[in-house]
Write a protein that holds these residues in place. Structure first.
Motif, mmCIF file in Angstrom:
data_model
loop_
_atom_site.group_PDB
_atom_site.id
_atom_site.type_symbol
_atom_site.label_atom_id
_atom_site.label_comp_id
_atom_site.label_asym_id
_atom_site.label_seq_id
_atom_site.Cartn_x
_atom_site.Cartn_y
_atom_site.Cartn_z
ATOM 1 N N GLU A 179 8.109 21.961 -21.596
ATOM 2 C CA GLU A 179 9.270 22.803 -21.882
ATOM 3 C C GLU A 179 10.083 22.223 -23.038
ATOM 4 N N HIS A 180 10.205 20.880 -23.052
ATOM 5 C CA HIS A 180 10.914 20.234 -24.168
ATOM 6 C C HIS A 180 10.197 20.495 -25.495
ATOM 7 N N LEU A 181 8.874 20.405 -25.487
ATOM 8 C CA LEU A 181 8.115 20.661 -26.716
ATOM 9 C C LEU A 181 8.329 22.086 -27.206
ATOM 10 N N GLN A 182 8.289 23.047 -26.292
ATOM 11 C CA GLN A 182 8.459 24.450 -26.670
ATOM 12 C C GLN A 182 9.872 24.722 -27.170
ATOM 13 N N CYS A 183 10.828 24.045 -26.572
ATOM 14 C CA CYS A 183 12.219 24.221 -26.994
ATOM 15 C C CYS A 183 12.437 23.662 -28.396
ATOM 16 N N VAL A 184 11.924 22.454 -28.645
ATOM 17 C CA VAL A 184 12.092 21.824 -29.956
ATOM 18 C C VAL A 184 11.351 22.615 -31.036
ATOM 19 N N GLN B 1 7.723 20.585 -36.048
ATOM 20 C CA GLN B 1 7.217 21.845 -35.501
ATOM 21 C C GLN B 1 5.680 21.866 -35.478
ATOM 22 N N VAL B 2 5.098 21.380 -36.553
ATOM 23 C CA VAL B 2 3.629 21.370 -36.624
ATOM 24 C C VAL B 2 3.047 20.445 -35.559
ATOM 25 N N LEU B 3 3.682 19.285 -35.335
ATOM 26 C CA LEU B 3 3.192 18.353 -34.316
ATOM 27 C C LEU B 3 3.336 18.933 -32.917
ATOM 28 N N CYS B 4 4.457 19.553 -32.640
ATOM 29 C CA CYS B 4 4.645 20.208 -31.327
ATOM 30 C C CYS B 4 3.602 21.300 -31.123
ATOM 31 N N THR B 5 3.340 22.064 -32.187
ATOM 32 C CA THR B 5 2.335 23.124 -32.101
ATOM 33 C C THR B 5 0.951 22.562 -31.818
ATOM 34 N N ALA B 6 0.600 21.482 -32.513
ATOM 35 C CA ALA B 6 -0.724 20.882 -32.344
ATOM 36 C C ALA B 6 -0.916 20.366 -30.921
ATOM 37 N N ASP C 192 -3.318 7.672 -16.840
ATOM 38 C CA ASP C 192 -2.341 8.743 -16.609
ATOM 39 C C ASP C 192 -0.928 8.195 -16.408
ATOM 40 N N GLU C 193 -0.816 7.086 -15.682
ATOM 41 C CA GLU C 193 0.509 6.517 -15.421
ATOM 42 C C GLU C 193 1.170 6.081 -16.725
ATOM 43 N N GLU C 194 0.401 5.432 -17.584
ATOM 44 C CA GLU C 194 0.935 4.988 -18.869
ATOM 45 C C GLU C 194 1.283 6.181 -19.754
ATOM 46 N N LEU C 195 0.454 7.225 -19.689
ATOM 47 C CA LEU C 195 0.707 8.433 -20.478
ATOM 48 C C LEU C 195 2.014 9.098 -20.055
ATOM 49 N N GLN C 196 2.260 9.185 -18.745
ATOM 50 C CA GLN C 196 3.484 9.832 -18.272
ATOM 51 C C GLN C 196 4.720 9.048 -18.699
ATOM 52 N N LYS C 197 4.643 7.711 -18.672
ATOM 53 C CA LYS C 197 5.770 6.887 -19.130
ATOM 54 C C LYS C 197 6.041 7.133 -20.614
ATOM 55 N N PHE C 198 4.959 7.244 -21.380
ATOM 56 C CA PHE C 198 5.100 7.504 -22.816
ATOM 57 C C PHE C 198 5.754 8.868 -23.053
ATOM 58 N N CYS C 199 5.362 9.870 -22.255
ATOM 59 C CA CYS C 199 5.941 11.214 -22.400
ATOM 60 C C CYS C 199 7.425 11.222 -22.032
ATOM 61 N N ALA D 199 13.023 11.901 -23.933
ATOM 62 C CA ALA D 199 14.404 11.465 -24.136
ATOM 63 C C ALA D 199 14.851 11.757 -25.569
ATOM 64 N N PHE D 200 13.985 11.511 -26.532
ATOM 65 C CA PHE D 200 14.299 11.834 -27.935
ATOM 66 C C PHE D 200 14.465 13.340 -28.123
ATOM 67 N N LEU D 201 13.533 14.104 -27.560
ATOM 68 C CA LEU D 201 13.567 15.554 -27.740
ATOM 69 C C LEU D 201 14.806 16.163 -27.093
ATOM 70 N N GLN D 202 15.204 15.632 -25.915
ATOM 71 C CA GLN D 202 16.356 16.172 -25.195
ATOM 72 C C GLN D 202 17.638 15.942 -25.974
ATOM 73 N N GLN D 203 17.708 14.821 -26.646
ATOM 74 C CA GLN D 203 18.889 14.510 -27.463
ATOM 75 C C GLN D 203 18.788 15.108 -28.870
ATOM 76 N N GLN D 204 17.685 15.832 -29.115
ATOM 77 C CA GLN D 204 17.423 16.438 -30.433
ATOM 78 C C GLN D 204 17.436 15.377 -31.538
ATOM 79 N N ASP D 205 16.950 14.191 -31.159
ATOM 80 C CA ASP D 205 16.773 13.113 -32.133
ATOM 81 C C ASP D 205 15.367 13.263 -32.720
ATOM 82 N N LEU D 206 15.271 13.897 -33.874
ATOM 83 C CA LEU D 206 13.972 14.255 -34.444
ATOM 84 C C LEU D 206 13.659 13.425 -35.689
ATOM 85 N N GLY D 207 14.040 12.169 -35.638
ATOM 86 C CA GLY D 207 13.821 11.283 -36.769
ATOM 87 C C GLY D 207 12.403 10.740 -36.833
ATOM 88 N N SER D 208 12.244 9.685 -37.621
ATOM 89 C CA SER D 208 10.910 9.145 -37.893
ATOM 90 C C SER D 208 10.253 8.569 -36.637
#
Length: 811
Positions: A67-72, A83-88, A18-25, A30-39
């Motif tokens: 909330e970031h996922l829903q916003c993006v 969009q498909v990845l966020c939905t999944a 769980d700790e590693e998962l939260q760090k990954f999230c 950070a990418f989603l907040q900056q709307q950096d939706l690249g590769s």
């Protein structure tokens, strides 16, 4: 099976903490907040989805991250992939109160489809009602330019599956009308494509070309999923999607209580007349939406079946033809179940289709829905479907056993219709040798279904042959493997061997004349109740020994004990004395005729041993009625070798059930005969143990033999002195260096203790009879568990009274 790389990714995803998962999230946030939706963001979202879906356990994600996922997801600049990845990911964490999406302000049909799928995953009935209303309104209104209903039909299909009550009658009628339009009235011209007119000319529009059939001919009838074009129009895409959801829709909303009642009121006399003029005599436009959809669905399926008869230019189109043929027949079956006036039209049509399919094995999967159709409707139409079932049960398993998907669907079909087949189709049970081929070739995937299905094959007329077939299932798998190899072998390897040459391998035996009849029996298509297993069959089991390492054979070896347990459980429900006598004889015979794999023999002997006792308990008289065979079996020393467990249970059953209390026909003479045989056997394995011809046996068998002799002596008391004399000699025998070196001190001591207990019992014959041949009341479990009741008390009393004076105590 996954590749090594895929297995590694899955393992990492499952084991992440769980700790590693939260760090990954946090990193993804950070990418989603900056709307950096690249590769890089896409790669991270893909990995997160794998983590969320890799196990059945919920992976908890923080509120802020969700909330970031829903916003993006709702960002106009977000790519469809993001969009498909966020939905999944949001679907994987649903249901969750942290998911707060709403589609009130969403007008884009692609985004609406994605959001709706998340809301359905939330499992809320209110969401389902809202989604149903929104889809119905969008179908009723004209959509803005660039929007399409194509994106909403998958959501509608999911909605009908999960929340069928979420649509009102008016909404289902509206959708029925739309489905009719899409199915029947799609354009028969291809979509328009933009082509460049050259460097010096302006772009020009290419005129739409006609739709073609799979064989390249220009289509002259309405558009279907088997119509071919380079580009498709919007209504053609909707046509294909409508057909893909048609079966589910009809099952959910196609029934009509009024039409069903009317159908029931029709007499058999005028039913056929009405069927002939059903849809053709009534104006299609005047029919209610539900009935009109049935009519158009039926016509659509007829057209598909006609199209499937064409020779496709591309292999992919040929595969699509087969899939559409199966789906079309299934939908026709549903339509006929909902409105019997279509039955006669369909029957005459499908008879022709069946004849064509029987000539082409590549279309064999379509035989299952056709057989299902005849099974559902042939009685009402007074049509004999025997030929359909005969072709299905005799030819398909024998020739297509190696197709795993067909095997699964075939067994599933048999399982779902087993009751009908048992009651109406005699061929069904006789076809078990053929059906076992599916199991022998596809064992891991079919075991659970076969466990449910096997009881329907077992009847009084098939019991013995099925038992032999289950025991020889590994041999059947080996034979099928050889048959399959021989089909693809060069012509030089298919020539029969000379009969004078002894085959050196199973593959050579498959081509050897002397083994031909044995392989034919093993690979037979129907049961042969009159035939007995060839006396030379053990030769086939021996020469198939080189196939023991084949994966399919190994899988069958694991499967057989499970099926044998089930077999005897089913047989116990209807077996009478005659059948139990036959089964016991077969058990005695087959205990020494098994496929020569030690683990297999051990597992099967274990099942045989426990089931022998169950059969004797059901019919104790079997010991008296089969006394000749049991005497012969128990008197043969070599029967101990390789099957001591089973032999031990046979000896125990003799001692337990050879009694006048179980069968009044039991005589002193029979008891004496068994006593003499078992006494000689015990003497042979204890006194002559050093002989090369006498197999070593366990102390357990020795104690069971001593106990059985004591039981028999308690019922024929003239034998008591002989038993006492023999048991008294056991002390010197057991304590000899040879016995101790063979069994060890601990096991030798156990034998000595048992001998002392039995001697003490026989010195008081009345107590011995009470303990060793108890009445039904004494047989009660309480007498063996409660130390304060008569049986344990009697044993302790006898031991205390006699052991002091006997001089035969242990130690």
């Amino acid at each position: 099976m996954f590749t090594a790389g895929a297995e590694n990714y899955l393992r990492q995803a499952r084991e992440i903490q769980d700790e590693e998962l939260q760090k990954f999230c946090v990193r993804i946030a950070a990418f989603l907040q900056q709307q950096d939706l690249g590769s890089e963001t896409v790669d991270n979202l893909q990995r997160l989805y794998l983590i969320a879906s890799a196990t059945k356990y919920d992976k908890k994600l923080e509120r802020k991250f969700l909330e970031h996922l829903q916003c993006v997801l709702c960002l106009p600049k977000a790519s469809l992939q993001v969009q498909v990845l966020c939905t999944a990911i949001l679907r994987e964490v649903s249901p969750s109160e942290l998911v707060t999406l709403s589609f009130d302000q969403i007008h884009d049909t692609k985004l609406l489809s994605l959001v709706s799928s998340i809301l359905l995953a939330q499992g809320c009935n209110n969401n389902a009602l809202t989604i149903g209303n929104r889809i119905a309104k969008m179908m009723e209104s004209r959509l803005p330019e660039g929007q399409s209903l194509r994106h909403l039909l998958p959501v509608l299909s999911k909605l009908t599956n999960v929340f069928p009550a979420s649509l009102s009658d008016d909404q289902t009628n509206l959708i029925n009308k739309k489905l009719v339009d899409w199915l029947r009235y799609a354009s028969i011209h291809q979509g328009i494509g933009q082509l460049s007119g050259g460097f010096f000319s302006s772009p020009r529009t290419k005129l739409p070309g006609p739709i073609t059939e799979v064989d390249g001919a220009i289509a002259t009838d309405f558009f279907t999923v088997l119509s071919i074009g380079h580009r498709y129009t919007e209504d053609q895409w909707l046509n294909m999607q409508a057909f893909s959801m048609l079966r589910k829709w009809l099952l959910c909303y196609g029934t009509d209580s009024t039409s069903t009642a009317n159908s029931d009121d029709k007499s058999e006399v005028d039913g056929s007349v009405m069927s002939m003029v059903s849809a053709t005599s009534t104006s299609s436009r005047l029919l209610p939406p539900k009935e009109r959809l049935r009519e158009k669905a039926f016509e659509y399926c007829q057209r598909l079946i006609d199209q499937s008869n064409r020779k496709a230019v591309k292999k992919s189109d040929a595969d699509l033809q087969k899939a559409c043929l199966i789906e079309a027949v299934s939908i026709m079956d549903i339509v006929c179940r909902q409105d019997c006036s279509y039955v006669y039209r369909a029957l005459s049509f499908l008879k022709t289709v069946h004849v064509r399919i029987c000539q082409d094995l590549t279309l064999a999967p379509a035989l299952l829905p056709i057989a299902q159709f005849f099974l559902n409707h042939s009685e009402m139409a007074a049509v004999d479907a025997e030929a359909v079932y005969r072709h299905l049960f005799t030819r398909i398993p024998a020739e297509l056993f190696y197709q795993p998907l067909l095997a699964f669907e075939f067994i599933h079909f048999c399982r779902n219709n087993a009751r009908f087949f048992v009651q109406n189709i005699g061929l069904f049970r006789r076809s078990f040798p053929n059906l076992l081929k599916f199991l022998a070739w596809n064992s891991p995937g079919l075991v659970s279904d076969f466990v449910e299905f096997l009881p329907s094959l077992i009847g009084p007329d098939t019991v013995i042959e099925i038992f032999h077939s289950l025991l020889d299932l590994p041999c059947l798998a080996a034979a099928l493997e050889l048959q399959h190899r021989s089909r693809s072998a060069p012509a030089s390897e298919k020539v029969l061997m000379e009969s004078a040459v002894h085959p050196a391998s199973s593959m050579e035996a498959f081509r050897h004349p002397h083994y031909g009849s044995l392989f034919q029996y093993l690979l037979r298509r129907e049961a042969r109740p009159g035939d007995t297993v060839d006396s030379k069959f053990h030769l086939l089991r021996q020469i198939l020994g080189d196939m023991a390492g084949c994966p399919r054979v190994m899988q069958c070896i694991e499967t057989v004990p499970v099926l044998l347990q089930l077999f005897f459980k089913v047989v116990a429900e209807f077996a009478d004395g005659v059948l139990i006598n036959q089964l016991v004889l077969v058990l005695l015979d087959r205990s020494s005729q098994l496929y020569s794999v030690p683990k297999f023999q051990t597992d099967v002997h274990r099942v045989m041993s426990s089931q022998l006792l169950s059969l004797c308990k059901l019919h104790p008289s079997v010991i008296v009625e089969q006394s000749k065979e049991l005497l012969e079996f128990s008197g043969t020393v070599t029967n101990i070798q390789n099957k001591e467990t089973f032999f031990t249970y046979v000896v125990w059953a003799i001692g337990e059930y050879l009694s006048v209390s179980y069968d009044k026909r039991c005589t002193v003479d029979q008891i004496n005969k068994f006593f003499e045989v078992l006494e000689a056997l015990l003497f042979e394995i204890t006194q002559l143990r050093s002989s090369a011809g006498v197999p070593k046996c366990s102390p357990r068998l020795i104690t069971v033999l001593m106990t059985t002799l004591t039981k028999l002596a308690s019922r024929s008391q003239d034998l008591i002195p002989r038993v006492l004399l023999y048991l008294s000699k056991m002390r010197s025998c057991v304590q000899s260096s040879a016995m101790i070196s063979m069994y060890g001190e601990e096991d030798s001591e156990e034998v000595l203790i048992r001998a002392a207990e039995l001697m003490n019992l026989l010195k008081m014959p009345n107590v011995a009879q009470f303990v060793l041949s108890p009445s039904a009341e004494v047989n009660n479990v309480r007498y063996h568990r409660d130390a304060n009741v008569s049986l344990p008390l009697a044993m302790r009393t006898v031991t205390q009274l006699l052991q002091k004076d006997s001089g035969f105590g242990p130690g």
